[in-house]
Design a protein around this motif. Structure first.
Motif, mmCIF file in Angstrom:
data_model
loop_
_atom_site.group_PDB
_atom_site.id
_atom_site.type_symbol
_atom_site.label_atom_id
_atom_site.label_comp_id
_atom_site.label_asym_id
_atom_site.label_seq_id
_atom_site.Cartn_x
_atom_site.Cartn_y
_atom_site.Cartn_z
ATOM 1 N N THR A 184 12.880 3.976 77.651
ATOM 2 C CA THR A 184 13.995 4.715 78.275
ATOM 3 C C THR A 184 15.126 3.758 78.638
ATOM 4 O O THR A 184 16.303 4.019 78.371
ATOM 5 N N LEU A 185 14.771 2.607 79.177
ATOM 6 C CA LEU A 185 15.775 1.598 79.566
ATOM 7 C C LEU A 185 16.467 1.012 78.329
ATOM 8 O O LEU A 185 17.685 0.814 78.324
ATOM 9 N N ALA A 186 15.696 0.775 77.279
ATOM 10 C CA ALA A 186 16.296 0.232 76.044
ATOM 11 C C ALA A 186 17.286 1.241 75.456
ATOM 12 O O ALA A 186 18.380 0.875 75.010
ATOM 13 N N GLY A 187 16.937 2.521 75.514
ATOM 14 C CA GLY A 187 17.845 3.564 75.018
ATOM 15 C C GLY A 187 19.125 3.609 75.832
ATOM 16 O O GLY A 187 20.231 3.690 75.280
ATOM 17 N N ALA A 188 18.988 3.481 77.156
ATOM 18 C CA ALA A 188 20.180 3.492 78.036
ATOM 19 C C ALA A 188 21.033 2.255 77.794
ATOM 20 O O ALA A 188 22.268 2.317 77.817
ATOM 21 N N LEU A 189 20.387 1.105 77.518
ATOM 22 C CA LEU A 189 21.143 -0.120 77.217
ATOM 23 C C LEU A 189 21.913 0.048 75.913
ATOM 24 O O LEU A 189 23.107 -0.267 75.846
ATOM 25 N N GLN A 190 21.257 0.593 74.879
ATOM 26 C CA GLN A 190 21.955 0.786 73.603
ATOM 27 C C GLN A 190 23.153 1.728 73.770
ATOM 28 O O GLN A 190 24.217 1.493 73.204
ATOM 29 N N THR A 191 22.992 2.755 74.585
ATOM 30 C CA THR A 191 24.114 3.675 74.850
ATOM 31 C C THR A 191 25.237 2.944 75.574
ATOM 32 O O THR A 191 26.409 3.064 75.215
ATOM 33 N N ALA A 192 24.870 2.119 76.551
ATOM 34 C CA ALA A 192 25.886 1.374 77.321
ATOM 35 C C ALA A 192 26.675 0.429 76.418
ATOM 36 O O ALA A 192 27.893 0.279 76.557
ATOM 37 N N LEU A 193 25.995 -0.180 75.456
ATOM 38 C CA LEU A 193 26.675 -1.150 74.574
ATOM 39 C C LEU A 193 27.583 -0.455 73.561
ATOM 40 O O LEU A 193 28.371 -1.132 72.884
ATOM 41 N N LYS A 194 27.475 0.875 73.469
ATOM 42 C CA LYS A 194 28.412 1.637 72.605
ATOM 43 C C LYS A 194 29.520 2.294 73.455
ATOM 44 O O LYS A 194 30.429 2.917 72.936
ATOM 45 N N ASP A 195 29.394 2.163 74.777
ATOM 46 C CA ASP A 195 30.364 2.758 75.707
ATOM 47 C C ASP A 195 31.744 2.119 75.467
ATOM 48 O O ASP A 195 31.882 0.894 75.566
ATOM 49 N N PRO A 196 32.772 2.938 75.158
ATOM 50 C CA PRO A 196 34.110 2.361 74.897
ATOM 51 C C PRO A 196 34.637 1.502 76.046
ATOM 52 O O PRO A 196 35.302 0.496 75.829
ATOM 53 N N VAL A 197 34.289 1.882 77.291
ATOM 54 C CA VAL A 197 34.736 1.102 78.461
ATOM 55 C C VAL A 197 34.108 -0.292 78.414
ATOM 56 O O VAL A 197 34.784 -1.310 78.593
ATOM 57 N N VAL A 198 32.811 -0.354 78.130
ATOM 58 C CA VAL A 198 32.108 -1.646 78.070
ATOM 59 C C VAL A 198 32.653 -2.476 76.909
ATOM 60 O O VAL A 198 32.971 -3.654 77.069
ATOM 61 N N LYS A 199 32.830 -1.834 75.755
ATOM 62 C CA LYS A 199 33.294 -2.568 74.570
ATOM 63 C C LYS A 199 34.691 -3.156 74.794
ATOM 64 O O LYS A 199 34.957 -4.307 74.457
ATOM 65 N N GLN A 200 35.559 -2.359 75.406
ATOM 66 C CA GLN A 200 36.935 -2.828 75.624
ATOM 67 C C GLN A 200 36.962 -3.981 76.628
ATOM 68 O O GLN A 200 37.638 -4.989 76.439
ATOM 69 N N ARG A 201 36.198 -3.823 77.707
ATOM 70 C CA ARG A 201 36.161 -4.869 78.748
ATOM 71 C C ARG A 201 35.574 -6.158 78.171
ATOM 72 O O ARG A 201 36.088 -7.254 78.398
ATOM 73 N N PHE A 202 34.507 -6.028 77.402
ATOM 74 C CA PHE A 202 33.932 -7.212 76.750
ATOM 75 C C PHE A 202 34.987 -7.866 75.856
ATOM 76 O O PHE A 202 35.178 -9.088 75.886
ATOM 77 N N ALA A 203 35.718 -7.063 75.092
ATOM 78 C CA ALA A 203 36.741 -7.614 74.173
ATOM 79 C C ALA A 203 37.829 -8.336 74.961
ATOM 80 O O ALA A 203 38.241 -9.440 74.610
ATOM 81 N N ASP A 204 38.265 -7.731 76.066
ATOM 82 C CA ASP A 204 39.297 -8.370 76.911
ATOM 83 C C ASP A 204 38.803 -9.721 77.442
ATOM 84 O O ASP A 204 39.595 -10.633 77.676
ATOM 85 N N LEU A 205 37.486 -9.837 77.607
ATOM 86 C CA LEU A 205 36.902 -11.055 78.202
ATOM 87 C C LEU A 205 36.345 -12.002 77.148
ATOM 88 O O LEU A 205 35.571 -12.910 77.434
ATOM 89 N N GLY A 206 36.710 -11.734 75.854
ATOM 90 C CA GLY A 206 36.375 -12.691 74.796
ATOM 91 C C GLY A 206 35.008 -12.534 74.180
ATOM 92 O O GLY A 206 34.531 -13.428 73.473
ATOM 93 N N THR A 207 34.364 -11.393 74.397
ATOM 94 C CA THR A 207 33.021 -11.215 73.843
ATOM 95 C C THR A 207 32.865 -9.802 73.283
ATOM 96 O O THR A 207 33.833 -9.035 73.191
ATOM 97 N N GLU A 208 31.650 -9.465 72.829
ATOM 98 C CA GLU A 208 31.386 -8.133 72.283
ATOM 99 C C GLU A 208 29.902 -7.811 72.434
ATOM 100 O O GLU A 208 29.083 -8.734 72.557
ATOM 101 N N PRO A 209 29.535 -6.534 72.426
ATOM 102 C CA PRO A 209 28.107 -6.189 72.546
ATOM 103 C C PRO A 209 27.338 -6.626 71.297
ATOM 104 O O PRO A 209 27.920 -6.746 70.217
ATOM 105 N N VAL A 210 26.052 -6.855 71.437
ATOM 106 C CA VAL A 210 25.231 -7.169 70.257
ATOM 107 C C VAL A 210 25.056 -5.899 69.425
ATOM 108 O O VAL A 210 25.274 -4.785 69.908
ATOM 109 N N ALA A 211 24.633 -6.073 68.156
ATOM 110 C CA ALA A 211 24.340 -4.903 67.304
ATOM 111 C C ALA A 211 23.145 -4.143 67.885
ATOM 112 O O ALA A 211 22.287 -4.718 68.567
ATOM 113 N N ASP A 212 23.098 -2.848 67.602
ATOM 114 C CA ASP A 212 22.038 -1.970 68.092
ATOM 115 C C ASP A 212 20.645 -2.562 67.861
ATOM 116 O O ASP A 212 19.765 -2.521 68.719
#
Ligand code: MLT
Length: 312
Positions: free
Chosen positions: A253-281
């Motif tokens: 359940t936690l892994a599924g929630a993490l994968q969803t979070a890493l596809k969250d546009p808010v998380v992706k944009q903030r990571f990009a602004d800070l020089g990084t990106e989420p790992v692949a699914d």
């Protein structure tokens, strides 16, 4: 009976607030990643995930706390590459970096930057290197303790330039950044999740990034490889864990929630602004984190032994 009790618990999970332990002080790069991921995972799980900062000893105090926590899904642990260097650095760990935890998934690989106080007397890396070598008795380097990413980068940096410097340890590079901004410490190697905004506002100097290629978030900043430190590359990977024995349905359940979070546009944009990106699914999964952690422990052990760095 016992088995069905676990099944019922896992099916209802989560029914209360979850705590995510961050093994460094608030306001630092690990804390930044944790708060972004916790917010998004909490939305998915429909339960609040609160951050608890348990700093000290390069992240091993926080790790030990989680290793002793109840395996019920209500204590999580977000840590970085330090989870893999601690076994080589600390001879009396009260936990096993692999066996005391249930891996949930990898999160992101964060680049590092070599940064200095605003009035550090060097306009580029070559001048910085010359100044450090000419003033090695007085130059100070900040890190977050043995086993932190800033310590690891500093250890590699000092080995690369053949010069040992005075290090000033903090409970995280959040507090270290405060002293860098105030000029109380000369420089540090820290993650872009903590340095990007200070660099862009001109409040600190940057001499290079530790990636193979320049960052889209800071295209004018040279890599250390091109600035004068060939092959100097460090990326700070981050993983999410639960205590050993946390039931598999809850880990899933936690892994599924993490994968969803890493596809969250808010998380992706903030990571990009800070020089990084989420790992692949495929990497935000328990087996991927377990394999990566084991390979990193095997990789860093001999390097740390050769460097002769450890804590009793
Ligand atoms: C932090 O979050 O303070 C940093 O990750 C500390 C470090 O690892 O350098």
């Amino acid at each position: 009976m016992f088995g069905s009790a676990i099944t019922a618990h896992a099916q209802a999970y989560p029914t209360k607030t979850i705590t995510m332990i961050v093994p460094f002080a608030a306001g630092g790069p690990t804390d930044t990643v944790a708060r972004l991921v916790a917010q998004s995972m909490g939305n998915k799980l429909k339960q609040q995930i609160i951050i608890e900062n348990v700093g000290g000893a390069g992240g091993t105090i926080g790790a030990a706390r989680v290793a002793k926590s109840a395996p019920d899904g209500y204590t999580l642990f977000l840590h970085h590459i330090g989870q893999s260097t601690a076994p080589g650095l600390y001879r009396k760990l009260t936990y096993n970096a692999i066996d005391s935890f249930e891996p949930i998934g990898l999160i992101t690989d964060v680049p590092m930057t070599l940064v200095a106080r605003k009035d550090f007397p060097a306009k580029d890396f070559k001048e910085m290197l010359a100044y450090i070598k000419a003033n090695k008795a007085k130059v100070t380097y900040a890190n977050a303790g043995l086993g932190s990413a800033s310590h690891l980068c500093g250890m590699l940096f000092m080995t690369a330039i053949g010069t040992d410097l005075t290090t000033v340890p903090y409970k995280g590079t959040g507090p270290a950044m405060n002293d860098l901004l105030g000029g109380q410490v000369d420089f540090m190697c820290d993650q872009t999740t903590n340095t990007t905004s200070q660099i862009k506002s001109g409040k600190i100097k940057v001499y290079g990034v530790t990636t193979k290629a320049r960052l889209a978030s800071m295209p004018d900043v040279p890599t250390l490889n091109e600035a004068g430190l060939p092959g100097f590359e460090v990326a700070v990977w981050h993983g999410l864990y639960a205590p050993k024995g946390t039931p598999k349905p809850i880990v899933d359940t936690l892994a599924g929630a993490l994968q969803t979070a890493l596809k969250d546009p808010v998380v992706k944009q903030r990571f990009a602004d800070l020089g990084t990106e989420p790992v692949a699914d495929s990497r935000a999964r328990p087996e991927a984190l377990r394999a990566h952690l084991k390979s990193e422990i095997d990789r860093w052990g001999p390097i740390i032994t050769k460097a002769g760095v450890y804590a009793d």
